[in-house]
Design a protein around this motif. Sequence first.
Motif, short mmCIF file in Angstrom:
data_model
loop_
_atom_site.label_atom_id
_atom_site.label_comp_id
_atom_site.label_asym_id
_atom_site.label_seq_id
_atom_site.Cartn_x
_atom_site.Cartn_y
_atom_site.Cartn_z
N LEU A 75 0.85 -1.18 0.00
CA LEU A 75 0.00 0.00 0.00
C LEU A 75 0.89 1.23 0.00
CD1 LEU A 75 -3.03 0.79 0.13
CD2 LEU A 75 -2.80 0.92 2.59
N GLY A 76 0.78 2.04 -1.04
CA GLY A 76 1.60 3.23 -1.14
C GLY A 76 2.77 3.06 -2.09
N VAL A 137 14.05 -10.14 7.73
CA VAL A 137 14.38 -8.74 7.48
C VAL A 137 13.39 -8.16 6.48
CG1 VAL A 137 16.13 -7.13 6.63
CG2 VAL A 137 16.84 -9.19 7.87
N CYS A 138 12.94 -6.95 6.73
CA CYS A 138 12.14 -6.20 5.76
C CYS A 138 12.73 -4.81 5.63
CB CYS A 138 10.68 -6.11 6.20
SG CYS A 138 9.66 -5.09 5.10
N ALA A 139 13.23 -4.50 4.44
CA ALA A 139 13.76 -3.17 4.15
C ALA A 139 12.82 -2.50 3.16
CB ALA A 139 15.17 -3.27 3.56
N ARG A 140 12.22 -1.39 3.56
CA ARG A 140 11.30 -0.66 2.69
C ARG A 140 11.96 0.63 2.22
NH1 ARG A 140 5.27 -1.57 5.50
NH2 ARG A 140 4.93 -3.59 4.46
N LEU A 141 11.82 0.89 0.94
CA LEU A 141 12.44 2.06 0.31
C LEU A 141 11.35 2.84 -0.41
CD1 LEU A 141 15.21 3.44 -0.33
CD2 LEU A 141 15.25 2.09 -2.44
N GLY A 146 7.81 9.63 1.61
CA GLY A 146 7.01 8.41 1.64
C GLY A 146 7.14 7.58 2.90
N ARG A 147 7.64 8.16 3.96
CA ARG A 147 7.88 7.38 5.17
C ARG A 147 6.59 6.81 5.75
NH1 ARG A 147 12.22 6.64 8.21
NH2 ARG A 147 11.94 5.87 10.33
N GLU A 148 5.49 7.54 5.62
CA GLU A 148 4.22 7.03 6.15
C GLU A 148 3.82 5.74 5.45
OE1 GLU A 148 -0.42 8.50 6.81
OE2 GLU A 148 1.15 9.95 6.31
N ALA A 149 4.02 5.68 4.13
CA ALA A 149 3.71 4.44 3.39
C ALA A 149 4.60 3.30 3.86
CB ALA A 149 3.87 4.68 1.89
N ALA A 150 5.87 3.61 4.16
CA ALA A 150 6.80 2.57 4.58
C ALA A 150 6.47 2.03 5.96
CB ALA A 150 8.23 3.12 4.57
N GLN A 151 5.70 2.77 6.74
CA GLN A 151 5.37 2.35 8.10
C GLN A 151 4.00 1.68 8.18
OE1 GLN A 151 5.92 6.26 9.90
NE2 GLN A 151 7.82 5.59 10.87
N GLN A 152 3.33 1.47 7.07
CA GLN A 152 2.02 0.83 7.08
C GLN A 152 2.08 -0.56 7.69
OE1 GLN A 152 -1.02 1.75 6.26
NE2 GLN A 152 -0.77 3.67 5.15
N GLY A 153 1.10 -0.88 8.53
CA GLY A 153 1.05 -2.19 9.16
C GLY A 153 0.40 -3.24 8.27
N ILE A 154 1.02 -3.48 7.14
CA ILE A 154 0.50 -4.42 6.13
C ILE A 154 1.66 -5.24 5.58
CG2 ILE A 154 -0.71 -4.69 3.92
CD1 ILE A 154 -1.84 -1.87 4.38
N GLY A 155 1.43 -6.51 5.36
CA GLY A 155 2.39 -7.36 4.67
C GLY A 155 1.67 -8.22 3.66
N ALA A 156 2.32 -8.52 2.54
CA ALA A 156 1.69 -9.37 1.53
C ALA A 156 2.76 -10.00 0.66
CB ALA A 156 0.71 -8.58 0.67
#
Length: 345
Positions: A75-76, A137-141, A146-156
């Motif tokens: 998401l995002g 490990v999960c690295a979001r870029l 876009g930090r808010e999108a990187a902090q979303q409590g969603i995984g898929a």
Amino acid sequence: MDAAVTAAVAPPTVQVRVDHHSAVHLAAASARTVAQRCGMPGALPDQAAVIASELASNLHKHAKDGTLYVQPLPLGAGLEILTADRGPGIPEIERCLSDGYTTSGTLGAGLGAVSRIATVLTIRSRAGGGDDAGTLVCARLTPPGGREAAQQGIGALCLPVEGEEECGDACAVVDTGESRTAAVVDGLGHGKDAAHAARTALRTFHDDPRRPLPDLLTAMNRALRNTRGAAVGLLRLQDGQADYCGIGNVRVVTVSGRQVDGRMGGQPGIVGWSMPVPQIRRLPLPSGATAVLHSDGVDTRWTHAPPPHLLRLPPPLLSAALVHGHRRIRDDATVLTAKQPPRPR
């Protein structure tokens, strides 16, 4: 779709098994390609490649049964790179996050660079070399801002049958105000025809994701009449509860940090062929709990006696752990995990 609705379709996840040094180059190339397809600007595709290269190199040097996953954010805008392995774990995570720290005895070299580049980095590890040792490990870029999108409590994660490119599973998640609606679709069988059915269902889902869940399923049933059909699970999170409406073998599970709180499967039938009148069933979703929606490509026995550390994982790492540890490789496999969305500011 109006501005109040934020939506994304999770495409099939790129998977790289790190069982040879050549996989490090493949991981970097895959991350760069996904970043470019996401429209990541400037140097971000190269930064994604660096993150993937460092994580894959750690897996090759220090871990066993290591796999790297690359995909757009659920998401995002942005992408995420996840890894999962079965040991030996990281005994001193904070020390390993320092640039320049290396060790020949434990996983960790290169994590400092990953931490510096990634918008958000999440790590959980169990050291000791036992059966439950390993690292996630999960690295979001994300692009700037876009930090808010990187902090979303969603995984898929959404993976095709081993050796195939077309995935008969698909998933999506949508935020509309204070509610979060998720869909997991499992086209009957696998391959091209199953993928067509799954994509058709998601197009219908995105036509109007605000609709009551039974209405969404009824619309999907009409849209899939000329396909092989699908199993579909729809989940809406709001007001401390999870509303589930499903047909076929897509299951929903709710977990807290200590236990499995609830589980249920879909009503018998096939969306597009022999669908009964869809019914909403409700599960409690206590504060901090996570809802898990998955296709039958993930063995349901994971809920029988899950270790406590699994239930405490944040959504992105929980998805990776379930796919890595409980996937049936002869079937498409999808896991979508989510917490209740934050209240609008």
